[in-house]
Design a protein around this motif. Structure first.
Motif, PDB file in Angstrom:
ATOM      1  N   LEU A  49      -1.730  21.077  29.875  1.00 54.89           N
ATOM      2  CA  LEU A  49      -2.371  22.248  30.464  1.00 54.89           C
ATOM      3  C   LEU A  49      -1.754  23.494  29.858  1.00 54.89           C
ATOM      4  CD1 LEU A  49      -2.133  20.981  34.148  1.00 54.89           C
ATOM      5  CD2 LEU A  49      -4.114  20.827  32.644  1.00 54.89           C
ATOM      6  N   SER A  50      -2.595  24.391  29.362  1.00 54.19           N
ATOM      7  CA  SER A  50      -2.131  25.640  28.761  1.00 54.19           C
ATOM      8  C   SER A  50      -2.726  26.812  29.506  1.00 54.19           C
ATOM      9  CB  SER A  50      -2.541  25.721  27.297  1.00 54.19           C
ATOM     10  OG  SER A  50      -1.948  24.679  26.575  1.00 54.19           O
ATOM     11  N   GLY A  51      -1.935  27.838  29.661  1.00 53.76           N
ATOM     12  CA  GLY A  51      -2.397  29.043  30.335  1.00 53.76           C
ATOM     13  C   GLY A  51      -1.513  30.211  29.963  1.00 53.76           C
ATOM     14  N   PRO A  52      -1.726  31.337  30.591  1.00 52.45           N
ATOM     15  CA  PRO A  52      -0.938  32.526  30.266  1.00 52.45           C
ATOM     16  C   PRO A  52       0.555  32.354  30.585  1.00 52.45           C
ATOM     17  CG  PRO A  52      -2.664  33.049  31.857  1.00 52.45           C
ATOM     18  CD  PRO A  52      -2.759  31.608  31.559  1.00 52.45           C
ATOM     19  N   ALA A  53       0.874  31.500  31.526  1.00 52.30           N
ATOM     20  CA  ALA A  53       2.270  31.296  31.909  1.00 52.30           C
ATOM     21  C   ALA A  53       2.980  30.301  31.006  1.00 52.30           C
ATOM     22  CB  ALA A  53       2.353  30.824  33.361  1.00 52.30           C
ATOM     23  N   GLY A  54       2.247  29.571  30.172  1.00 53.52           N
ATOM     24  CA  GLY A  54       2.870  28.611  29.269  1.00 53.52           C
ATOM     25  C   GLY A  54       2.090  27.317  29.202  1.00 53.52           C
ATOM     26  N   THR A  55       2.765  26.294  28.717  1.00 44.24           N
ATOM     27  CA  THR A  55       2.153  24.975  28.526  1.00 44.24           C
ATOM     28  C   THR A  55       2.977  23.929  29.260  1.00 44.24           C
ATOM     29  OG1 THR A  55       1.386  25.660  26.354  1.00 44.24           O
ATOM     30  CG2 THR A  55       1.391  23.308  26.794  1.00 44.24           C
ATOM     31  N   PRO A  86       7.476  27.490  28.897  1.00 41.93           N
ATOM     32  CA  PRO A  86       7.019  28.787  29.426  1.00 41.93           C
ATOM     33  C   PRO A  86       6.938  29.827  28.312  1.00 41.93           C
ATOM     34  CG  PRO A  86       9.312  28.407  30.021  1.00 41.93           C
ATOM     35  CD  PRO A  86       8.823  27.175  29.313  1.00 41.93           C
ATOM     36  N   THR A  87       6.001  30.745  28.446  1.00 42.89           N
ATOM     37  CA  THR A  87       5.868  31.779  27.417  1.00 42.89           C
ATOM     38  C   THR A  87       6.436  33.077  27.893  1.00 42.89           C
ATOM     39  OG1 THR A  87       3.627  32.273  28.164  1.00 42.89           O
ATOM     40  CG2 THR A  87       3.885  30.810  26.273  1.00 42.89           C
TER      41      THR A  87
END
Length: 87
Positions: A49-55, A86-87
């Motif tokens: 799962l990838s999103g703005p908060a990370g993978t 986390p990004t």
């Protein structure tokens, strides 16, 4: 498989024998057929799962039947979360 060299033929037979041995051990310890074990464990999947908060990579939640198989054969179940970035 078409093997021509003797050492490859021996290796192939040994691997097939080991696979059969593992199947029989799993069947005896769990009290279930290989078809049932394979069907239950093949339903376990891993998603990323990838999103703005990370993978994050995680496996699906285990059913009680799947947990019982892992417990019966004395193998630790797969980790729920296998990667977190986390990004």
């Amino acid at each position: 498989m078409f093997h021509r060299l003797e050492h490859r033929i021996r290796a192939h037979v040994l691997l097939c024998w080991l696979a059969l041995l593992l199947i029989r051990v799993a069947e005896r310890r769990s009290g279930q057929t290989w078809r049932t074990i394979r069907r239950q464990t093949s339903r376990i999947t891993q998603v990323t799962l990838s999103g703005p908060a990370g993978t994050i990579a995680q496996t699906t939640a285990l059913t009680p039947a799947q947990k019982a198989i892992y417990q019966d054969v004395s193998i630790p179940p797969p980790a729920r979360v296998t990667a977190f970035d986390p990004t």
